[in-house]
Design a protein around this motif. Structure first.
Motif, PDB file in Angstrom:
ATOM      1  N   ALA A 150      48.801   2.936  30.507  1.00  0.00           N
ATOM      2  CA  ALA A 150      49.522   2.513  30.909  1.00  0.00           C
ATOM      3  C   ALA A 150      51.019   1.624  29.981  1.00  0.00           C
ATOM      4  N   LEU A 151      52.134   2.168  30.825  1.00  0.00           N
ATOM      5  CA  LEU A 151      53.115   1.636  29.232  1.00  0.00           C
ATOM      6  C   LEU A 151      53.690   0.759  30.309  1.00  0.00           C
ATOM      7  N   SER A 152      54.390  -0.479  29.847  1.00  0.00           N
ATOM      8  CA  SER A 152      55.376  -1.576  29.889  1.00  0.00           C
ATOM      9  C   SER A 152      56.741  -0.262  30.627  1.00  0.00           C
ATOM     10  N   PRO A 153      57.368  -1.239  31.337  1.00  0.00           N
ATOM     11  CA  PRO A 153      57.963  -0.345  32.915  1.00  0.00           C
ATOM     12  C   PRO A 153      59.366  -0.720  31.409  1.00  0.00           C
ATOM     13  N   GLN A 154      59.695  -1.823  30.694  1.00  0.00           N
ATOM     14  CA  GLN A 154      60.839  -1.760  29.710  1.00  0.00           C
ATOM     15  C   GLN A 154      60.838  -0.854  28.377  1.00  0.00           C
ATOM     16  N   ALA A 155      59.707  -0.979  27.973  1.00  0.00           N
ATOM     17  CA  ALA A 155      59.453  -0.119  26.883  1.00  0.00           C
ATOM     18  C   ALA A 155      59.880   1.408  27.202  1.00  0.00           C
ATOM     19  N   VAL A 156      59.317   1.789  28.402  1.00  0.00           N
ATOM     20  CA  VAL A 156      59.611   3.706  29.150  1.00  0.00           C
ATOM     21  C   VAL A 156      61.366   3.760  29.044  1.00  0.00           C
ATOM     22  N   GLU A 157      61.605   2.218  30.065  1.00  0.00           N
ATOM     23  CA  GLU A 157      63.380   2.987  29.758  1.00  0.00           C
ATOM     24  C   GLU A 157      64.025   2.140  28.490  1.00  0.00           C
ATOM     25  N   PHE A 163      54.660   9.306  33.906  1.00  0.00           N
ATOM     26  CA  PHE A 163      55.147   8.205  33.180  1.00  0.00           C
ATOM     27  C   PHE A 163      54.204   7.232  34.176  1.00  0.00           C
ATOM     28  N   ALA A 164      53.131   6.753  33.570  1.00  0.00           N
ATOM     29  CA  ALA A 164      52.464   6.056  34.403  1.00  0.00           C
ATOM     30  C   ALA A 164      52.505   4.278  33.883  1.00  0.00           C
ATOM     31  N   LEU A 165      53.412   2.932  34.707  1.00  0.00           N
ATOM     32  CA  LEU A 165      53.827   2.100  34.474  1.00  0.00           C
ATOM     33  C   LEU A 165      52.857   1.149  34.508  1.00  0.00           C
ATOM     34  N   SER A 166      52.525  -0.347  33.691  1.00  0.00           N
ATOM     35  CA  SER A 166      51.638  -0.986  33.796  1.00  0.00           C
ATOM     36  C   SER A 166      51.837  -1.945  34.464  1.00  0.00           C
ATOM     37  N   ASP A 167      53.001  -1.950  35.666  1.00  0.00           N
ATOM     38  CA  ASP A 167      53.076  -3.005  36.955  1.00  0.00           C
ATOM     39  C   ASP A 167      52.494  -2.003  38.119  1.00  0.00           C
ATOM     40  N   ASP A 168      52.856  -0.605  38.373  1.00  0.00           N
ATOM     41  CA  ASP A 168      51.789  -0.448  39.603  1.00  0.00           C
ATOM     42  C   ASP A 168      51.287   1.484  38.677  1.00  0.00           C
ATOM     43  N   PRO A 194      53.233   6.638  39.733  1.00  0.00           N
ATOM     44  CA  PRO A 194      53.536   7.087  38.245  1.00  0.00           C
ATOM     45  C   PRO A 194      55.193   6.993  38.655  1.00  0.00           C
ATOM     46  N   LEU A 195      56.050   7.288  37.168  1.00  0.00           N
ATOM     47  CA  LEU A 195      57.529   6.678  37.127  1.00  0.00           C
ATOM     48  C   LEU A 195      57.656   8.457  36.893  1.00  0.00           C
ATOM     49  N   ARG A 211      59.866   6.886  41.794  1.00  0.00           N
ATOM     50  CA  ARG A 211      58.409   5.818  40.727  1.00  0.00           C
ATOM     51  C   ARG A 211      57.518   6.713  42.095  1.00  0.00           C
ATOM     52  N   LEU A 212      57.040   7.713  42.367  1.00  0.00           N
ATOM     53  CA  LEU A 212      56.302   8.531  43.265  1.00  0.00           C
ATOM     54  C   LEU A 212      55.102   8.186  43.909  1.00  0.00           C
ATOM     55  N   GLU A 213      54.946   8.363  45.151  1.00  0.00           N
ATOM     56  CA  GLU A 213      53.733   7.754  45.695  1.00  0.00           C
ATOM     57  C   GLU A 213      52.351   7.298  45.228  1.00  0.00           C
ATOM     58  N   ARG A 214      52.110   8.498  44.764  1.00  0.00           N
ATOM     59  CA  ARG A 214      50.853   8.499  44.404  1.00  0.00           C
ATOM     60  C   ARG A 214      50.868  10.141  42.870  1.00  0.00           C
ATOM     61  N   TRP A 215      49.777  10.563  42.346  1.00  0.00           N
ATOM     62  CA  TRP A 215      50.144  11.058  41.175  1.00  0.00           C
ATOM     63  C   TRP A 215      49.803  12.742  41.396  1.00  0.00           C
ATOM     64  N   PRO A 216      50.027  13.213  40.690  1.00  0.00           N
ATOM     65  CA  PRO A 216      49.959  14.754  41.843  1.00  0.00           C
ATOM     66  C   PRO A 216      48.493  14.846  41.595  1.00  0.00           C
ATOM     67  N   ASP A 217      48.060  14.891  40.666  1.00  0.00           N
ATOM     68  CA  ASP A 217      46.296  15.063  40.229  1.00  0.00           C
ATOM     69  C   ASP A 217      45.773  14.451  39.768  1.00  0.00           C
ATOM     70  N   ASP A 218      44.704  14.817  39.094  1.00  0.00           N
ATOM     71  CA  ASP A 218      43.752  13.520  38.806  1.00  0.00           C
ATOM     72  C   ASP A 218      43.953  13.096  37.321  1.00  0.00           C
ATOM     73  N   ASP A 219      45.395  13.647  36.561  1.00  0.00           N
ATOM     74  CA  ASP A 219      45.376  13.256  35.503  1.00  0.00           C
ATOM     75  C   ASP A 219      46.956  12.171  35.571  1.00  0.00           C
ATOM     76  N   ARG A 220      46.115  11.150  34.979  1.00  0.00           N
ATOM     77  CA  ARG A 220      47.206  10.175  34.800  1.00  0.00           C
ATOM     78  C   ARG A 220      47.666   9.631  33.649  1.00  0.00           C
ATOM     79  N   GLY A 221      47.749  10.479  33.156  1.00  0.00           N
ATOM     80  CA  GLY A 221      48.200   9.965  31.657  1.00  0.00           C
ATOM     81  C   GLY A 221      50.112  10.048  31.664  1.00  0.00           C
TER      82      GLY A 221
END
Length: 375
Positions: free
Chosen positions: A279-286, A307-312, A316-317, A331-341
């Motif tokens: 998971a990545l920092s939201p600020q870093a991704v922005e 993007f997987a963000l550290s705040d949630d 994913p973003l 932000r999506l409500e959930r990941w589309p599949d099992d890949d959380r990267g």
């Protein structure tokens, strides 16, 4: 043998006698084209939400080694297949035929219910000519039994092209693919008209490229395109004389056995595929997104990322950018599949690859360093 296949299929799909008959009918294929960032995936999601599109199979032809569009397409009761190719000129035809063949085989095995129609979404850099040749009578020659099966059970019904009115002129000036995508279309969907100021007669201007197409404003009240997917049989009648010429040239062209970088299209355009499994920092991704989209030297044409963000991390973003325009992050409500990267694909012309990769690498949180003397 055939009887046992039908029994398994009926049990799995609740098929009727009409359904069994339809299995042997030719399935209509709609080709959805449009240049990078013109809104193909958004349009496809809206069309798939229409109840009339139940039983639709989707084949997504992506550019680059990390698929993003496949994750952003609406999931539901439809059947999905994906094909990824970097060398659009040479391998798209075989990949599309291979995917259609696999789809047919899955129906015959009873693994999936009958497919009423197929939508092929191409990468924004795709030349439509070789793909069209692969699914029309008298097109690309059959090289295997699989190709004969595809010709028997599938036919091209429509070509639908999205056209971004904000960046369309630049696309037509810089990329022959953009011209060809418009020229082959039965239906042209004008996108981002809600962001364009004033009134412009786009159908009048574009009719020089394709006088036979029907033009639709994506944001006009009453817009509905689902009824045009999967109807009729594709024809070059009424289109400019370039269209049959391009198809003939493709049939005559011989692509020998040669290797290609799956992230490159021609000498200038390439894709950079990046990934982090933490998971990545939201600020870093922005910050990363801001730098690569505002830097005029980045050469960026298109960016798509999850993007997987550290705040949630569970939500994913989604990031989209077209050249230097970064669209609102969602932000999506959930990941589309099992890949959380976290994964992102940047497509551009003469991009500074190493600086972009280095910038992405520093997004990952670093392990805390030990203090001197600590056990």
């Amino acid at each position: 043998m055939a009887g046992s296949v039908f029994k398994r299929w009926r049990k799995a799909a609740g098929a009727t006698e009409d359904g069994v008959k339809r299995l042997y009918d030719s399935v209509p294929v709609t080709l959805l084209t449009g240049f990078l960032g013109s809104g193909k995936t958004t349009l496809l999601n809206d069309v798939l939400a229409d109840p009339r599109m139940q039983g639709t199979a989707v084949i997504i032809n992506e550019f680059g080694t990390v698929p993003i569009d496949h994750d952003l397409v609406r999931k539901g009761s439809e059947t999905y297949a994906r094909t990824t190719t970097g060398c659009i000129c040479c391998t798209a035809t075989s990949d599309i035929r291979g995917s259609l063949s696999e789809l047919h085989d899955a129906q015959m095995r009873g693994d999936i219910p009958p497919v009423a129609r197929v939508v092929i979404e191409t990468t924004g850099l795709a030349d439509p000519a070789p793909i069209i040749n692969s699914v029309i009578p008298g097109g690309s020659p059959a090289l295997a039994l699989r190709d004969h099966v595809v010709a028997r059970h599938f036919h091209l019904a429509r070509v639908v092209t999205t056209f971004d009115v904000l960046g369309g002129r630049a696309t037509l000036d810089g990329f022959l693919e953009g011209w060809k995508q418009l020229a082959f279309a039965d239906h042209v969907v004008l996108t981002k008209t809600d962001l364009a100021g004033g009134h412009h007669d786009w159908p009048g201007e574009l009719s020089a490229l394709n006088p036979a197409a029907v033009y639709h404003d994506r944001h006009r009240q009453g817009f509905a395109l689902a009824e045009h997917f999967g109807k009729g049989a594709y024809s070059v009648s009424g289109k400019t004389e370039d269209v049959p010429g391009w198809l003939a040239m493709e049939r005559l062209a011989a692509h020998g056995d040669h290797a290609h970088d799956p992230n490159r299209h021609g000498d200038e355009v390439e894709a950079i595929s990046l990934r982090h499994d933490v998971a990545l920092s939201p600020q870093a991704v922005e910050t990363f997104l801001h730098i690569v989209t505002t830097n005029i030297g980045s050469g960026l044409l298109r960016l798509k990322g999850l993007f997987a963000l550290s705040d949630d991390p569970a939500r994913p973003l989604v990031a989209h950018a077209v050249q230097h325009r970064l669209y609102p992050l969602q932000r999506l409500e959930r990941w589309p599949d099992d890949d959380r990267g976290s994964r992102v694909v940047l497509i551009g012309r003469n991009m500074p690859v190493k600086p972009i990769r280095d910038l992405f690498e520093v997004l990952a949180p670093r392990a805390p360093t030990r203090k001197r003397g600590a056990a």
